[in-house]
Design an enzyme around this catalytic site. Structure first.
Site, short mmCIF file in Angstrom:
data_model
loop_
_atom_site.label_atom_id
_atom_site.label_comp_id
_atom_site.label_asym_id
_atom_site.label_seq_id
_atom_site.Cartn_x
_atom_site.Cartn_y
_atom_site.Cartn_z
CG ASP A 189 -13.16 -3.73 -18.40
OD1 ASP A 189 -13.17 -4.70 -17.42
OD2 ASP A 189 -12.09 -3.01 -18.29
CG ASP B 294 -9.50 -0.33 -19.83
OD1 ASP B 294 -9.79 -1.48 -19.62
OD2 ASP B 294 -9.42 0.65 -19.23
CG ASP C 118 -10.28 -6.10 -20.48
OD1 ASP C 118 -11.16 -6.90 -19.89
OD2 ASP C 118 -10.05 -4.93 -20.48
#
Length: 720
Positions: free
Chosen positions: A421, A610, A614
């Protein structure tokens, strides 16, 4: 245990909400989702984990949910009765110790042992208690392994304890019924049960506790919503009772209770936790908002458009559920080795029985067969993996790495792709001043910073906050402005020392500035009398360790791909700076499909993230790594948690995975190597030429391999 949580979202209110519901310490208690898959396919791989869940569902009041999971995944719930390995071990220990004191080791009296009339009957009675109480988890495990047609560790342990127990009971009975004095194996029986229970307890303790990502997701939404009824009155209703078409009022700082469209009001909404978009998103009437995001400074009236299954959070829950039903791809080497040993031991015992029966007599055949099966169950093998796991876990915890699913270590060493990410993982996730440029030679950089900080002094806008923080860090005193006004939609203007200044967006300035601006940055121009005198570029800053991490991944043969919910230009800027592939504007579904596509190509995938967006892909990836300043949802759906939000910790995790896996393999060689050598000797392969494995030598070798395995586990170290 280090818990240095850096918040990496701008949604401080939101973060505060999530963390008040689940304190940072709670992040230790999240347990790998893949255990549930194991229940479906390889129950025997996860015995230690089941015990964990048994004790923990009570603690977290998840009991009903947990039970349901187990029943669904297994089709039967018997393994709920395995109890807790710690409790079984501690209760079995005194019984086992008394048996060890009363029973000679393979017929040899040890210095600490004693006997008295009928002491062997006392040992037999105690052994019966231990067999049914301490042995229970192992027979249940073996039963599951045989149902799966994959005998392994549990089958091997059960074979050893059953044969040694039954033969020893026969030996004691024979002493009183006949004149013969056959040797019993109570010592081996008791020591085997105690060591195996201890090994499972150590591993269970290391693995941690269970979490529930879907439950945590539900907790992101507020319990109640403020619904607008007739005459603009407000009625408080539970969120679960909201219907499509209801209008809810959301005040500044509150969490939006459901997906909807803004009817009236203007604000900035922090969606960082949900979508990964780093800066608060400007919203006005007609714009859509997501339930679970945090309203900024304005008051909103939102018409609910989706509830229940159709809502964003519910769709994420569905994806997580799908991911948890995927089978794991870990090989579990210990299980394979135990399986080979099981077949070798049974084959050797059968052959030994047939040969000795025809060569000598039934009694000799039985003794060789029993000795073979008792020696086949390696004490060292039961401790080989748990001791490495325990050492690896404490090393990791010292670095802020919480490995909740031991298979993650094995899979990480074979991985091909790492999806990362952007916001909060590779970048700080905070809106910061990236650079200040001077356009007019009459001013210094410090003058420009002081003017910008002065004109933005009274605003709570994220750009203003970033500029005033930057000036403060530089030690620059803001210029005092006499008057400041907002220019609708483009910035602010003000007067200082008789001069008129404006700080406006690049679009509002409208002229081309020949400057190097970081890709994806937001640019504001400081204007005096219609002319630009300075420029500030703001954006999401790369973490210092992100560049180094890319090099480490490439040198380990792992291809990094950045997948972000952020826009194309912001994503492209970061990806170019790091020299990696990227995907922008990724919804949770997109990220999930990316992981799925890579897995379908046969690749082993690590996912690092995070935010809520996700969570499904963390659950689906072979190894899910949650960066610890995220939400409880993310922590629960991951296999590994990095408590410090530092990309450098991903390097430490890869190193820990490689070294732990290599130590496990070494220990398996020591633990099982003894057996490959001892089983044929115990079966009497060299007896015709006068060489046989005497019980005493067998016992010494067994103890030695156990000690070597324990010392080897302690030598596990991390370099950086």
């Amino acid at each position: 245990m280090k818990h240095t949580h850096h918040h990496n979202h701008e949604g401080h209110e939101h973060d505060a909400h999530v963390h008040s519901a689940h304190s940072p310490d709670h992040s230790e208690h999240s347990h790998g989702h893949k255990d549930h898959e194991e229940h479906k396919r390889h129950v025997h791989h996860a015995y230690h984990e089941e015990q964990v869940e048994e004790g923990i569902h009570d603690a977290h009041a998840h009991h009903d949910h947990g039970d349901q999971d187990h029943h669904d995944h297994m089709g039967h719930g018997h393994h709920h009765h395995h109890g807790n390995f710690k409790e079984i071990f501690l209760k079995s220990l005194p019984i086992g110790l008394v048996i060890l004191l009363l029973s000679p080791l393979m017929g040899i009296d040890l210095p600490f042992q004693f006997s008295f009339p009928y002491s062997d009957i006392v040992a037999a009675v105690l052994a019966t208690v231990l067999f049914f109480y301490g042995g229970k988890p192992f027979y249940q495990g073996a039963l599951d392994e045989f149902k799966q047609k994959e005998p392994g560790m549990m089958a091997l342990i059960t074979l050893g304890i059953t044969v040694s127990y039954l033969y020893s009971i026969y030996a004691v009975a024979a002493r009183y019924v006949t004149d013969a004095h056959p040797m019993d194996f109570f010592f081996e029986f008791a020591s085997l049960i105690l060591i195996m229970l201890l090994g499972h307890w150590i591993e269970m303790k290391a693995v941690g506790e269970a979490g529930d990502a879907q439950k945590s997701l539900a907790e992101l939404l507020p319990k109640d919503a403020h619904v607008v009824v007739e005459n603009d009155k407000i009625e408080t209703r539970p969120v679960s009772q909201l219907k499509v078409g209801d209008v809810v009022r959301v005040q500044a700082g509150e969490i939006i209770p459901a997906d909807g469209v803004i009817q009236r009001g203007e604000t900035r909404v922090n969606e960082a936790l949900l979508t990964g978009e780093s800066k608060p998103v400007e919203k006005e009437a007609g714009d859509t908002v997501i339930g679970g995001s945090t309203n900024g400074e304005g008051m909103l009236y939102v018409e609910v458009t989706e509830t229940g299954d159709k809502s964003f959070i519910s769709q994420v829950q569905t994806l997580i559920g799908q991911a948890q039903n995927q089978p794991s791809r870990a090989e579990n080497i210990a299980q394979k080795v135990a399986g080979w040993l099981f077949y070798i031991a049974v084959a050797a015992a059968v052959i030994a029985f047939i040969i000795w029966l025809f060569a000598v007599d039934l009694q000799t055949a039985v003794i060789f067969t029993v000795t073979t099966l008792v020696i086949a169950c390696p004490h060292a093998l039961g401790l080989a993996i748990p001791l490495v796991i325990a050492r690896s876990t404490s090393l990791g915890a010292g670095r802020g790495l919480l490995v909740k699913n031991r298979e993650a270590l094995e899979l990480a060493t074979n991985s091909d792709v790492m999806i990362l990410d952007k916001t909060g993982t590779l970048t700080t996730g905070e809106f910061k001043v990236l650079k200040v440029d001077v356009v007019d030679d009459h001013y210094t950089k410090e003058d420009i910073t002081a003017l910008m900080a002065g004109i933005e002094g009274g605003s709570s806008h994220p750009i203003a906050q970033s500029i005033t923080d930057f000036a403060h860090k530089q030690g620059t005193e803001p210029v005092r402005f006499d008057s400041i006004d907002v220019i609708s939609g483009s910035g602010v203007k003000g007067t200082a020392n008789g001069h008129q200044y404006e700080l406006i967006s690049q679009k509002a300035y409208g002229k081309d500035l020949d400057l190097e601006i970081p890709k994806g940055a937001t640019v504001s121009v400081l204007v005096e009398n219609g002319q630009a005198i300075g420029v500030v570029a703001l954006g999401d800053e790369l973490k210092e360790s992100s560049r180094e991490l890319m090099q480490v991944l490439k040198s380990n043969g792992i291809q990094p791909i950045m997948a972000t919910g952020d826009n194309e230009t912001a994503a492209q800027g970061v990806a170019e700076e790091l020299g990696i592939d990227y995907r922008a504007n990724q919804s949770p579904q997109d990220k999930y499909e990316l992981v799925e596509a890579l897995k379908d190509e046969g690749k082993t995938v690590i996912m690092v993230g995070d935010g809520v967006n996700d969570a499904p892909s963390l659950a689906l990836a072979d190894v899910g790594v949650a960066v610890g300043a995220g939400t409880q949802v993310t922590l629960d759906s991951a296999d590994v948690v990095l408590t410090q939000s530092d990309p450098g910790d991903i390097e430490s995790f890869i190193e820990l995975a490689k070294k732990t896996t290599s130590k496990m393999k070494q220990n398996l060689i020591w633990g099982a190597g003894y057996n490959f050598f001892a089983i044929p000797l115990a079966a009497g392969i060299l007896a015709p030429i006068g060489i046989s494995l005497t019980p005493a030598v067998g016992a010494i070798l067994m103890s030695l391999s156990t000690v070597i395995v324990a010392i080897n586990a302690m030598f596990l170290r991390l370099d950086n």
